[in-house]
Design an enzyme around this catalytic site. Structure first.
Site, PDB file in Angstrom:
ATOM      1  N   TYR A 143       0.817  -1.214   0.000  1.00  0.00           N
ATOM      2  CA  TYR A 143       0.000   0.000   0.000  1.00  0.00           C
ATOM      3  C   TYR A 143       0.851   1.264   0.000  1.00  0.00           C
ATOM      4  O   TYR A 143       0.449   2.279  -0.530  1.00  0.00           O
ATOM      5  CB  TYR A 143      -0.912   0.030   1.232  1.00  0.00           C
ATOM      6  N   LYS A 193       3.944 -15.471   2.977  1.00  0.00           N
ATOM      7  CA  LYS A 193       4.280 -16.225   1.768  1.00  0.00           C
ATOM      8  C   LYS A 193       5.790 -16.414   1.775  1.00  0.00           C
ATOM      9  O   LYS A 193       6.497 -15.992   0.858  1.00  0.00           O
ATOM     10  CB  LYS A 193       3.784 -15.458   0.527  1.00  0.00           C
ATOM     11  N   ASP A 226      -1.979 -18.746   0.861  1.00  0.00           N
ATOM     12  CA  ASP A 226      -2.917 -19.542   0.045  1.00  0.00           C
ATOM     13  C   ASP A 226      -3.586 -20.611   0.909  1.00  0.00           C
ATOM     14  O   ASP A 226      -4.796 -20.831   0.846  1.00  0.00           O
ATOM     15  CB  ASP A 226      -2.230 -20.135  -1.191  1.00  0.00           C
ATOM     16  N   ASP A 250      -5.977  -7.392   4.187  1.00  0.00           N
ATOM     17  CA  ASP A 250      -7.122  -6.803   3.490  1.00  0.00           C
ATOM     18  C   ASP A 250      -7.976  -7.922   2.891  1.00  0.00           C
ATOM     19  O   ASP A 250      -9.204  -7.939   3.026  1.00  0.00           O
ATOM     20  CB  ASP A 250      -6.619  -5.858   2.391  1.00  0.00           C
ATOM     21  N   ASP A 254     -11.887  -9.663   4.547  1.00  0.00           N
ATOM     22  CA  ASP A 254     -13.178  -9.742   3.836  1.00  0.00           C
ATOM     23  C   ASP A 254     -13.708 -11.173   3.861  1.00  0.00           C
ATOM     24  O   ASP A 254     -14.908 -11.406   4.059  1.00  0.00           O
ATOM     25  CB  ASP A 254     -13.033  -9.303   2.365  1.00  0.00           C
TER      26      ASP A 254
HETATM   27  C1  IPM Z   1     -10.273  -1.847   3.969  1.00  0.00           C
HETATM   28  C2  IPM Z   1     -10.556  -1.269   2.606  1.00  0.00           C
HETATM   29  C3  IPM Z   1      -9.432  -0.311   2.233  1.00  0.00           C
HETATM   30  C4  IPM Z   1      -8.126  -1.097   2.244  1.00  0.00           C
HETATM   31  C5  IPM Z   1      -9.631   0.403   0.892  1.00  0.00           C
HETATM   32  C6  IPM Z   1     -10.924   1.189   0.872  1.00  0.00           C
HETATM   33  C7  IPM Z   1      -8.465   1.273   0.535  1.00  0.00           C
HETATM   34  O1  IPM Z   1     -10.700  -2.287   1.680  1.00  0.00           O
HETATM   35  O2  IPM Z   1     -10.180  -1.058   4.933  1.00  0.00           O
HETATM   36  O3  IPM Z   1     -10.146  -3.054   4.078  1.00  0.00           O
HETATM   37  O4  IPM Z   1      -7.786  -1.752   1.251  1.00  0.00           O
HETATM   38  O5  IPM Z   1      -7.432  -1.060   3.250  1.00  0.00           O
HETATM   39 MG    MG Z   2     -10.660  -4.240   2.480  1.00  0.00          MG
END
Ligand code: IPM
Ligand code: MG
Length: 364
Positions: A143, A193, A226, A250, A254
């Site tokens: 990032y 990794k 993975d 990240d 999710d």
């Molecule tokens: C998160 C989001 C952010 C990230 C985006 C919006 C930049 O996906 O907080 O997980 O990737 O960190």
């Molecule tokens: Mg995210």
């Protein structure tokens, strides 16, 4: 206690879920005899529209003057045509994380008993439910490493992102993960990794040494990214605390969120090095999900992740554990009562954002 917070609702569903959250926060604090001072500021696309800047100076100044930031979400189709560097996510959320050195992102993945049928996993895969925390490094890695795009020989185009990690950065996030594991089941899984990436080799070495030297009570397991992505859907209950770098975190968070019912349920705390006026950690608190443009403005979004983020704020930036718990309990009871937004209603009857917020408020 007098709490001073900067409220940054952002874009699309951001303002809707924030509007459902503030009354809950206010009521909770009032009941406990605290006072809340909050001011609302544009960020992301809203900042671009009003000030031509995703992170307006006035917004940053307000964050600086506050004890903590309660953040909604930013970005969406309206600003997608802007040059990449000017887009809301890259031009507001990432600079905020960097500016306040918010290196530790804590994302709790708790599958409430009453939401087991909302998980995409078969119930027999999650007999004990899921209760884990992802500790994601937030100010390093891909990032924030050097980036560029250029034309190269033969008319080809090359784009570069760089993954950089320092030992000191890994050590400080490891300490957060150790403290988190210590307050839980004392099991830490480092996801990397290391069979391919040089940064991962350093992570393994540093985390291994740190745990050995400072936390012999913690069991450390290593897992490749993975495999971790697979294990998470195969047997999520094996995890207690996940520790990983920015990009892996990240992605995994999710995955963790849907396993726990919905992205609309997952809160997050981004913690840094600075202390606020109360001598507690300055932090930014936001739902893990995005702005959900497809359902924005329709009173459909799940406000729970935002409300639970406010609870994390009370816990981490103000040390108000009982108050944080009371909000978490109110959310749990609301869901247990069958009051749910569409994302967690499993096709059954659903309420809107406002009604969900009001139901949680009523249970406080
Ligand atoms: C998160 C989001 C952010 C990230 C985006 C919006 C930049 O996906 O907080 O997980 O990737 O960190
Ligand atoms: Mg995210």
């Amino acid at each position: 206690m007098h709490l001073k917070i900067a409220v940054l609702p952002g874009d699309y569903i951001g303002p809707e879920v924030m509007a459902a959250t503030l009354p809950v926060l206010e009521a909770c604090l009032k009941k406990a005899g605290h006072t809340l001072e909050h001011s609302t500021h544009e960020v992301g696309g809203a900042g671009i529209d009003r000030y031509g800047k995703a992170l307006p100076d006035s917004t940053l100044a307000a964050c600086q003057a506050a004890d903590a930031i309660l953040f909604g979400s930013v970005g969406g189709p309206k600003w997608e045509k802007l040059p990449p560097k000017e887009q809301p996510e890259r031009a507001s959320l990432l600079p905020l994380r960097k500016h306040f050195k918010l290196y530790a992102n804590v994302r709790p993945g708790l599958l409430l008993k009453n939401l087991i049928d909302t998980s995409p996993l078969r119930p027999d895969r999650i007999p004990q439910g899921v209760d884990m925390v992802c500790i994601r490094e937030l100010t390093g890695g891909l990032y924030f490493g050097a980036k560029s795009t250029q034309e190269i020989a033969g008319g080809d185009i090359e784009a570069i992102d760089t993954m950089v990690y320092r030992k000191s950065e890994i050590e400080r996030i490891t300490d957060v993960a150790i403290a988190t594991a210590r307050a839980r089941r004392k099991h830490l899984t480092l996801v990397d990794k290391a069979n391919v990436l040089e940064t991962s080799v350093l992570w393994r070495k540093v985390v291994g040494e740190r745990v050995k030297a400072t936390a012999p009570d913690i069991t450390l397991t290593h897992m490749y990214i993975d495999n971790a992505a697979m294990q998470l859907v195969l047997r999520p209950s094996q995890f207690d605390v996940l520790l990983t770098e920015n990009m892996f975190g990240d992605i995994l968070s999710d995955e963790m969120a849907v396993i726990c019912g919905s992205l609309g349920m997952m809160a997050s705390a981004s913690l840094g090095l600075d202390l606020n006026r109360h001598g507690k950690g300055y932090g930014l608190y936001e739902p893990s999900g995005g702005t959900a443009p497809d359902i924005a403005g329709q009173d459909k979004a799940n406000p729970c992740a935002q409300i639970l983020s406010a609870a994390l704020m009370l816990r981490h930036s103000f040390g108000l554990e009982a108050e944080a718990k009371s909000i978490e309990r109110a959310v749990e009871q609301t869901i247990a009562a069958g009051i749910r937004t569409a994302d967690i209603a499993g096709g059954g009857p659903a309420v809107g954002t406002r009604a969900m917020g009001a139901a949680i408020l009523a249970r406080l």
